[in-house]
Design a protein around this motif. Structure first.
Motif, mmCIF file in Angstrom:
data_model
loop_
_atom_site.group_PDB
_atom_site.id
_atom_site.type_symbol
_atom_site.label_atom_id
_atom_site.label_comp_id
_atom_site.label_asym_id
_atom_site.label_seq_id
_atom_site.Cartn_x
_atom_site.Cartn_y
_atom_site.Cartn_z
ATOM 1 N N GLN A 7 16.580 6.004 61.793
ATOM 2 C CA GLN A 7 15.069 6.320 61.997
ATOM 3 C C GLN A 7 14.647 7.364 60.944
ATOM 4 N N ALA A 8 15.532 8.315 60.767
ATOM 5 C CA ALA A 8 14.767 9.753 60.006
ATOM 6 C C ALA A 8 14.320 9.449 58.608
ATOM 7 N N HIS A 9 13.396 10.262 58.116
ATOM 8 C CA HIS A 9 12.932 10.235 56.657
ATOM 9 C C HIS A 9 14.139 10.641 55.873
ATOM 10 N N PRO A 10 14.360 10.415 54.629
ATOM 11 C CA PRO A 10 13.319 9.346 53.975
ATOM 12 C C PRO A 10 13.744 8.050 54.112
ATOM 13 N N HIS A 11 12.867 7.053 53.764
ATOM 14 C CA HIS A 11 13.290 5.526 54.000
ATOM 15 C C HIS A 11 13.376 5.088 52.855
ATOM 16 N N GLY A 12 13.407 5.519 51.766
ATOM 17 C CA GLY A 12 13.692 4.834 50.229
ATOM 18 C C GLY A 12 13.921 6.023 49.404
ATOM 19 N N TRP A 13 14.272 5.551 48.391
ATOM 20 C CA TRP A 13 14.499 6.793 47.135
ATOM 21 C C TRP A 13 14.024 6.072 45.800
ATOM 22 N N ILE A 14 13.862 6.983 44.936
ATOM 23 C CA ILE A 14 13.574 6.820 43.490
ATOM 24 C C ILE A 14 14.599 7.567 42.702
ATOM 25 N N ASP A 15 15.152 7.022 41.796
ATOM 26 C CA ASP A 15 16.273 7.607 40.621
ATOM 27 C C ASP A 15 15.392 7.838 39.500
ATOM 28 N N MET A 16 15.402 9.031 39.021
ATOM 29 C CA MET A 16 14.136 9.757 38.089
ATOM 30 C C MET A 16 15.138 9.955 36.842
ATOM 31 N N ARG A 17 14.512 9.804 35.762
ATOM 32 C CA ARG A 17 14.922 10.223 34.424
ATOM 33 C C ARG A 17 13.744 11.224 33.667
ATOM 34 N N PRO A 33 5.124 14.071 48.811
ATOM 35 C CA PRO A 33 4.722 15.460 49.788
ATOM 36 C C PRO A 33 5.153 15.034 51.414
ATOM 37 N N THR A 34 5.124 13.765 51.607
ATOM 38 C CA THR A 34 5.540 13.690 53.182
ATOM 39 C C THR A 34 6.961 13.138 53.360
ATOM 40 N N TYR A 35 7.637 13.131 51.987
ATOM 41 C CA TYR A 35 9.326 12.846 52.309
ATOM 42 C C TYR A 35 9.392 11.417 52.721
ATOM 43 N N TYR A 36 8.475 10.648 53.028
ATOM 44 C CA TYR A 36 8.942 9.247 52.976
ATOM 45 C C TYR A 36 9.827 8.626 52.036
ATOM 46 N N LEU A 37 9.766 8.946 50.713
ATOM 47 C CA LEU A 37 10.356 8.705 49.656
ATOM 48 C C LEU A 37 11.162 9.973 49.396
ATOM 49 N N GLU A 38 12.547 9.845 48.871
ATOM 50 C CA GLU A 38 13.353 10.809 48.222
ATOM 51 C C GLU A 38 13.360 10.514 46.801
ATOM 52 N N VAL A 39 12.999 11.570 45.898
ATOM 53 C CA VAL A 39 13.076 11.630 44.567
ATOM 54 C C VAL A 39 14.022 12.607 44.107
ATOM 55 N N VAL A 40 15.254 11.721 43.271
ATOM 56 C CA VAL A 40 16.249 12.440 42.788
ATOM 57 C C VAL A 40 16.529 12.255 41.335
ATOM 58 N N HIS A 41 17.274 13.063 40.446
ATOM 59 C CA HIS A 41 17.592 12.740 39.133
ATOM 60 C C HIS A 41 18.529 11.653 39.121
ATOM 61 N N GLU A 42 18.450 10.709 38.125
ATOM 62 C CA GLU A 42 19.672 9.837 38.230
ATOM 63 C C GLU A 42 21.003 10.347 38.081
ATOM 64 N N ALA A 43 21.875 9.761 38.847
ATOM 65 C CA ALA A 43 23.484 10.554 38.876
ATOM 66 C C ALA A 43 24.549 9.598 39.043
ATOM 67 N N LEU A 76 11.655 12.198 62.651
ATOM 68 C CA LEU A 76 10.431 11.343 62.017
ATOM 69 C C LEU A 76 10.958 9.914 62.075
ATOM 70 N N ASP A 77 10.226 9.187 62.796
ATOM 71 C CA ASP A 77 10.231 7.609 62.750
ATOM 72 C C ASP A 77 9.765 6.988 61.517
ATOM 73 N N ILE A 78 9.923 5.860 61.221
ATOM 74 C CA ILE A 78 9.451 5.387 59.933
ATOM 75 C C ILE A 78 8.034 4.946 60.074
ATOM 76 N N THR A 79 7.435 5.151 61.446
ATOM 77 C CA THR A 79 5.826 4.875 61.534
ATOM 78 C C THR A 79 5.201 6.173 61.758
ATOM 79 N N ASP A 80 5.963 7.311 61.527
ATOM 80 C CA ASP A 80 5.529 8.513 61.695
ATOM 81 C C ASP A 80 5.323 8.980 60.252
ATOM 82 N N GLU A 81 4.299 9.988 59.914
ATOM 83 C CA GLU A 81 4.129 10.687 58.598
ATOM 84 C C GLU A 81 4.033 12.031 58.797
ATOM 85 N N ALA A 82 5.019 12.599 57.865
ATOM 86 C CA ALA A 82 5.220 14.062 58.153
ATOM 87 C C ALA A 82 4.043 14.875 57.464
ATOM 88 N N GLU A 83 3.832 16.059 57.904
ATOM 89 C CA GLU A 83 3.005 17.121 57.288
ATOM 90 C C GLU A 83 3.241 17.048 55.838
#
Length: 248
Positions: free
Chosen positions: A52-62, A177-187, A225-232
């Motif tokens: 149920q918890a945030h985040p609900h998806g992620w991005i691998d970044m370069r 900003p709402t941490y719905y998505l996690e952004v991390v460097h590709e690893a 935070l549930d998937i339908t919730d939006e964090a501050e």
């Protein structure tokens, strides 16, 4: 595994709701389709207790810093790879869409929508030098492609004013900003790839990626935070990695 569970939960919510309330910064409204029900059933059978918890998806970044011949930082070339499950949904939707141009045209349109949605949020990017925040300009160079079964958004984020980096340290964070998505460097595991953070230019620079170290209370807040919730707004900053670039 936690990333996978969160992403699967996001897929279920997408399939069950024509107009999602969250993930709005990156996801254009895409209608549900009966063709996705086999995917939904497969996920449901494989993962009956979805997180149920945030985040609900992620991005691998370069990230690649672009310096001019005077050693000034002109911009940040970023490549974001969406997680496999969200990528699957996008590619399925675009494959079903009618119109000329096929998948390539659909990806081009998606790129414009992503750019437009991210613009009011400085493209999720925060930059600092000597304790001062750097202003970014408007993204005009961008593309979206499919690579290895995943959707990748590539763009050049210019600085409003080029900044000399000699004998300076740049700090940056990239985060939803709402941490719905996690952004991390590709690893690979916990070790960032060699091209996760690079510098393009004549200056000699050292780089470092510092993992996030959020307060346990914030971890608990995100977990509630549930998937339908939006964090501050601002929660995601506490979970963001920090890129450091120091140039001689």
């Amino acid at each position: 595994m936690s990333r996978c569970i969160g992403a699967c939960r996001a897929i279920l919510f997408h399939l069950l709701s024509r107009y999602p309330k969250t993930m709005k910064h990156l996801r254009p409204l895409m209608p549900s389709h009966t063709r996705f029900w086999p995917i939904w059933m497969t996920v449901l059978l494989l993962m009956p207790a979805l997180a149920q918890a945030h985040p609900h998806g992620w991005i691998d970044m370069r990230m690649r810093l672009m310096l001019d011949d005077q050693g000034r930082l002109e911009g940040l070339h970023q490549a974001w790879r969406m997680d496999p499950f969200y990528s699957l949904i996008i590619l399925e939707e675009l494959g079903l869409a009618e119109g000329e141009g096929g998948l390539e045209a659909g990806l081009d349109k998606l790129g414009g929508e992503i750019r437009q949605n991210l613009a009011p949020h400085d493209y999720f990017t925060e930059l600092q030098v000597d304790g001062e925040k750097l202003a970014v300009g408007e993204v005009t160079e961008y593309t979206v492609m499919e690579r290895g079964g995943r959707v990748e958004f590539i763009f050049m984020l210019p600085l409003e004013t080029p900044l000399p980096l000699s004998e300076k340290t740049l700090y940056y964070k990239v985060f939803d900003p709402t941490y719905y998505l996690e952004v991390v460097h590709e690893a690979e595991g916990k070790t960032p790839l060699d091209d996760a953070l690079t510098v393009n230019g004549e200056l000699t620079c050292s780089t470092r990626i510092v993992p996030a170290d959020p307060d346990p209370e914030l971890v608990m807040e995100a977990a509630m935070l549930d998937i339908t919730d939006e964090a501050e707004p601002g929660l995601g900053r506490h979970f963001a990695e920090t890129g450091e670039v120091t140039c001689d």
